[in-house]
Write a protein that holds these residues in place. Structure first.
Motif, mmCIF file in Angstrom:
data_model
loop_
_atom_site.group_PDB
_atom_site.id
_atom_site.type_symbol
_atom_site.label_atom_id
_atom_site.label_comp_id
_atom_site.label_asym_id
_atom_site.label_seq_id
_atom_site.Cartn_x
_atom_site.Cartn_y
_atom_site.Cartn_z
ATOM 1 N N ALA A 1 0.832 -1.208 0.000
ATOM 2 C CA ALA A 1 0.000 0.000 0.000
ATOM 3 C C ALA A 1 0.863 1.252 0.000
ATOM 4 N N ALA A 2 1.964 1.240 0.773
ATOM 5 C CA ALA A 2 2.867 2.390 0.807
ATOM 6 C C ALA A 2 3.515 2.614 -0.559
ATOM 7 N N ALA A 3 3.900 1.530 -1.233
ATOM 8 C CA ALA A 3 4.498 1.655 -2.569
ATOM 9 C C ALA A 3 3.510 2.258 -3.548
ATOM 10 N N LEU A 4 2.263 1.807 -3.502
ATOM 11 C CA LEU A 4 1.248 2.334 -4.415
ATOM 12 C C LEU A 4 0.958 3.806 -4.122
ATOM 13 N N LEU A 5 0.885 4.171 -2.841
ATOM 14 C CA LEU A 5 0.638 5.564 -2.485
ATOM 15 C C LEU A 5 1.774 6.462 -2.964
ATOM 16 N N THR A 6 3.014 5.983 -2.790
ATOM 17 C CA THR A 6 4.161 6.767 -3.228
ATOM 18 C C THR A 6 4.164 6.921 -4.746
ATOM 19 N N ALA A 7 3.845 5.841 -5.454
ATOM 20 C CA ALA A 7 3.807 5.901 -6.915
ATOM 21 C C ALA A 7 2.730 6.858 -7.418
ATOM 22 N N ARG A 8 1.678 7.042 -6.642
ATOM 23 C CA ARG A 8 0.600 7.944 -7.032
ATOM 24 C C ARG A 8 0.843 9.378 -6.567
ATOM 25 N N GLY A 9 2.018 9.620 -5.995
ATOM 26 C CA GLY A 9 2.395 10.980 -5.631
ATOM 27 C C GLY A 9 2.021 11.415 -4.237
ATOM 28 N N ARG A 10 1.575 10.488 -3.397
ATOM 29 C CA ARG A 10 1.269 10.867 -2.023
ATOM 30 C C ARG A 10 2.551 11.181 -1.264
ATOM 31 N N SER A 11 2.415 11.916 -0.185
ATOM 32 C CA SER A 11 3.592 12.366 0.557
ATOM 33 C C SER A 11 4.279 11.189 1.240
ATOM 34 N N PRO A 12 5.610 11.277 1.404
ATOM 35 C CA PRO A 12 6.323 10.218 2.119
ATOM 36 C C PRO A 12 5.801 10.015 3.535
ATOM 37 N N ARG A 13 5.282 11.076 4.163
ATOM 38 C CA ARG A 13 4.756 10.942 5.524
ATOM 39 C C ARG A 13 3.565 9.985 5.548
ATOM 40 N N ILE A 14 2.647 10.141 4.586
ATOM 41 C CA ILE A 14 1.471 9.279 4.535
ATOM 42 C C ILE A 14 1.884 7.845 4.208
ATOM 43 N N ALA A 15 2.735 7.693 3.196
ATOM 44 C CA ALA A 15 3.174 6.346 2.814
ATOM 45 C C ALA A 15 3.917 5.668 3.953
ATOM 46 N N GLY A 16 4.768 6.418 4.643
ATOM 47 C CA GLY A 16 5.505 5.835 5.766
ATOM 48 C C GLY A 16 4.587 5.414 6.896
ATOM 49 N N ALA A 17 3.558 6.208 7.158
ATOM 50 C CA ALA A 17 2.606 5.862 8.215
ATOM 51 C C ALA A 17 1.844 4.592 7.867
ATOM 52 N N VAL A 18 1.474 4.437 6.592
ATOM 53 C CA VAL A 18 0.774 3.225 6.157
ATOM 54 C C VAL A 18 1.693 2.013 6.274
ATOM 55 N N ALA A 19 2.945 2.167 5.851
ATOM 56 C CA ALA A 19 3.898 1.063 5.962
ATOM 57 C C ALA A 19 4.107 0.669 7.416
ATOM 58 N N LEU A 20 4.235 1.651 8.283
ATOM 59 C CA LEU A 20 4.440 1.373 9.708
ATOM 60 C C LEU A 20 3.229 0.659 10.298
ATOM 61 N N ALA A 21 2.030 1.096 9.909
ATOM 62 C CA ALA A 21 0.817 0.462 10.432
ATOM 63 C C ALA A 21 0.748 -1.008 10.035
ATOM 64 N N GLY A 22 1.153 -1.308 8.803
ATOM 65 C CA GLY A 22 1.122 -2.692 8.355
ATOM 66 C C GLY A 22 2.250 -3.536 8.913
#
Length: 204
Positions: free
Chosen positions: A58-79
């Motif tokens: 999910a973090a990889a997909l969010l990053t590829a879609r241009g979401r901020s590293p903060r959001i992607a990192g939070a999703v990765a941490l949650a998982g």
């Protein structure tokens, strides 16, 4: 009249190096987690791998879609940490290290020492210094439960110590990345940050 062109440092126009936390990094983390879920013989590791792979992907997909590293990192941490930890707590499954810490606290309260006097089987041995028993005291005093599990208290102490050790300023980004890293997260969820690879066991 001759004109001069100011010299530009050669590094000025170079592309900045890719930062950890990009889509490729999270995709690699997802691959590693999925490999652990498929090939590990340890139940807690398989649970962690399945949950963490979803978070990393999910973090990889969010990053590829241009979401901020903060959001992607939070999703990765949650998982990588809370999701598998809650899963393992729900099914009452942990690696042996967490059980050793909990037992050492009970021994400390009952006998004044966190160590069995005559260990026989490998799981009877406590490889930790006496201070580790502190993290098992909530369970020893209040009984087993999701809020007294030693992994929660070891994780809180680990994150607090890590945040204190990081340079002053915005500590959230490196703290989030280190906690979500596949080299750290499996132990945090299945055995506590002090854990090593030992067979997963249910409470007796």
């Amino acid at each position: 009249m001759a004109t001069t062109t100011p010299l530009t440092p050669p590094d000025q126009h170079r592309e900045p190096p890719p930062r950890l936390g990009g889509a490729l990094w999270w995709a690699l983390c997802a691959t590693a987690a999925l490999g652990l879920a498929v090939f590990s013989a340890l139940g807690p590791h398989r649970v962690w791998g399945a949950a963490a792979a979803l978070g990393y992907l999910a973090a990889a997909l969010l990053t590829a879609r241009g979401r901020s590293p903060r959001i992607a990192g939070a999703v990765a941490l949650a998982g990588a940490v809370p999701l598998p930890l809650l899963w393992l707590l729900a099914v009452d499954l942990a690696q042996l290290e967490a059980r050793v810490v909990a037992r050492s606290a009970g021994l400390l309260l009952a006998e004044g020492t966190p160590y069995l006097q005559h260990p026989v089987a490998p799981e009877d041995f406590n490889p930790y210094l006496p201070g580790m028993a502190v993290f098992g005291l909530p369970e020893a005093l209040a009984g087993p439960g999701p809020f007294t599990d030693p992994r929660l208290w070891m994780g809180a102490a680990f994150l607090g110590a890590l945040a204190f050790a990081l340079p002053a300023g915005d500590r959230s980004a490196p703290l989030r990345w280190i906690a979500a890293c596949p080299l750290v997260a499996p132990a945090s969820a299945s055995a506590g940050p002090a854990g090593r690879s030992c067979p997963g066991r249910r409470r007796a």
